[in-house]
Design an enzyme around this catalytic site. Structure first.
Site, PDB file in Angstrom:
ATOM      1  N   ASP A  11      73.595  71.273  26.479  1.00 50.44           N
ATOM      2  CA  ASP A  11      72.385  72.084  26.546  1.00 50.44           C
ATOM      3  C   ASP A  11      72.796  73.548  26.459  1.00 50.44           C
ATOM      4  O   ASP A  11      73.667  74.001  27.203  1.00 50.44           O
ATOM      5  CB  ASP A  11      71.655  71.852  27.876  1.00 50.44           C
ATOM      6  N   ASP A 130      61.284  60.726  23.891  1.00 51.90           N
ATOM      7  CA  ASP A 130      61.325  60.649  25.350  1.00 51.90           C
ATOM      8  C   ASP A 130      60.201  59.722  25.771  1.00 51.90           C
ATOM      9  O   ASP A 130      59.039  59.964  25.430  1.00 51.90           O
ATOM     10  CB  ASP A 130      61.074  62.024  25.987  1.00 51.90           C
TER      11      ASP A 130
END
Lengths: 251, 215
Positions: A11, A130
């Site tokens: 990230d 997701d």
């Protein structure tokens, strides 16, 4: 034989990795390029860089980082986060990314998948999904798991497959961050219903979880972040273990 | 050493340039016939669609220049496919360097996903041509068991991304198995080619590129 892939995910915010500052006493642990290089040397099969910056300035920093990764790292890498239109895709690919990953943008406008595939080919188009499971089944979410949609995971995955995407990156929101293993049942169903590779994400806690995601979940690749960043699992050790467990892996 | 990279409308040409730069070589990206002929090495890389690529090469006369090169040439991925006689992708006649037909993978089982994407093992073989050569020059036979590009790399992994393949044929220099065996690498005279991406294949890929530069 085609090997199962191990993919660390980084990230990135404002050009710096968010997790993993205590990784390997690495002085440059905050530098995604340096961290990516270490992972590559340790045997990672691919890398994913996720831009979690919101600002315009941060986006530009991310594009600069992608260029550096392309120049310095000799394994394939995917970039995602904030890619919402063809111009973003083009910018990332011309900066040197091998693949791009889209998520909310694809749910909002599925046609984007077709456009990417016809312009750049299936192999560059990873669609991230997701999803969260409750008593009604598996539901897809937008905006990093914040907004539920009407879409069912398996229906959406099939549509993504049929629109020509190259891979699906499935994150189970139920399993993500819990470190109790991947969503093997849902993954196995995806593997049996789809004709494209599935990357499993969410739930890695120990080495056995990776064995199970390949042996039971029939995933083609497994993605994880914190277990690698915090050094709980080292990639060479993980790969040696998987090999011993009879999983085909690149050593 | 002067290394030329063929400039055309294929994707991902820069990843090859970066790989060469990491090895300390500053390549020249060009579609100029003289530059290509005078280079010590020529790399013909790429990712893309065969009929579009051939159309572009023809427009610039590269379809005649590339097969006429006498310096070592390395085709990568779509580069290898374009060096064959014909491709099913867009049903197009290609450069005809390798007498082979490029075919689309057809899955046999549900697990056979297309494109073939990821890391797979290389098995270098001695091409028929090399075997013949070694046979006729027994005095010069140095025990070479295959193309020098892949020496010592049996069983090593390389990174592949492709939906079309070249069947195993007389020019095959390395075999990989996906659905069935196919040509992971090819060689004929001064022409070399890999279906995989050495520039994305870590240490093994770098070794192969180095072997090519040091031929």
């Amino acid at each position: 034989m085609l090997a199962k892939r191990i993919i660390p995910c980084l990230d990135v915010k404002d050009g710096q990795t968010v997790k993993g500052t205590n990784f390997l006493q690495l002085r440059q642990a905050g530098d995604p390029v340096e961290l990516g290089k270490i992972y590559s040397q340790h045997g990672a099969d691919e890398l994913v860089f996720l831009d979690i910056t919101a600002s315009h300035e941060g986006r530009k920093t991310f594009a600069d980082m992608v260029q550096k990764v392309a120049a310095e790292i000799d394994i394939p890498f995917t970039v995602g986060g904030g890619i919402s239109e063809m111009a973003d895709v083009e910018r990332m690919l011309s900066a040197g990314a091998d693949k791009i990953s889209i998520n909310s943008a694809a749910l909002r406008r599925p046609q984007l998948i077709d456009e990417i595939v016809s312009h750049f080919g299936s192999q560059v188009c990873v669609v991230a999904i997701d999803a969260h499971q409750d008593e009604k089944g598996w539901t897809c979410y937008l905006n990093g798991g914040r907004i539920p949609t009407e879409r069912n995971l398996f229906e959406w995955a099939k549509e993504v497959n049929d629109r020509g995407a190259g891979e699906i990156l499935f994150t189970s929101m139920n399993h993500d961050g819990v470190k109790q293993g991947f969503a093997c049942e849902a993954l196995s169903r995806l593997a049996s219903e789809l004709t494209i590779p599935v990357i499993a994400s969410g739930g890695a806690g120990k080495m056995e979880d990776f064995r199970d995601v390949f042996a039971l979940g029939h995933a083609d690749a497994a993605l994880a972040a914190s277990v690698f960043h915090f050094g709980q699992i080292s990639i060479p050790e993980l790969k040696a273990y998987l090999k011993k467990e009879g999983i085909n892996i690149r050593l | 050493m002067k290394v030329a990279v063929v400039k055309y409308n294929a994707g991902n040409i820069f990843s090859v340039i970066h790989a060469l730069q990491r090895m300390g070589v500053e390549p020249l990206l060009t579609d100029n016939a003289e530059e290509l002929r005078s280079a010590d090495r020529v790399i013909f890389p790429g990712q893309g669609e065969a009929s579009n690529a051939m159309h572009y090469l023809r427009e610039r006369g590269l379809d005649r220049i590339i097969p006429s090169l006498t310096n070592p040439v390395l085709g990568i991925c779509i580069g290898q496919q374009l060096m064959c006689r014909h491709s099913e992708e867009g049903d197009v006649d290609c450069l005809g360097i390798f007498d082979a037909e490029v075919k689309r993978f057809v899955p046999l089982r549900h697990e056979d996903k297309i494109p073939h994407m990821g890391w797979n093992t290389l098995h270098p073989v001695q091409s028929e041509e090399l075997r013949m050569k070694n046979k006729s020059n027994q005095s010069e036979d140095n025990g070479n068991s295959g193309s020098s590009l892949f020496e010592g790399l049996d069983g090593e992994f390389a990174y592949f991304v492709h939906s079309y393949y070249v069947p195993v044929c007389q020019h095959t220099a390395a075999v990989t198995e996906y659905i069935h065996p196919f040509s992971a690498a090819m060689q004929k005279d001064n022409f070399f080619a890999t279906q995989f991406h050495p520039e994305k294949s870590g240490r093994v890929g770098q070794q192969i590129l180095r072997n090519f530069l040091e031929l």
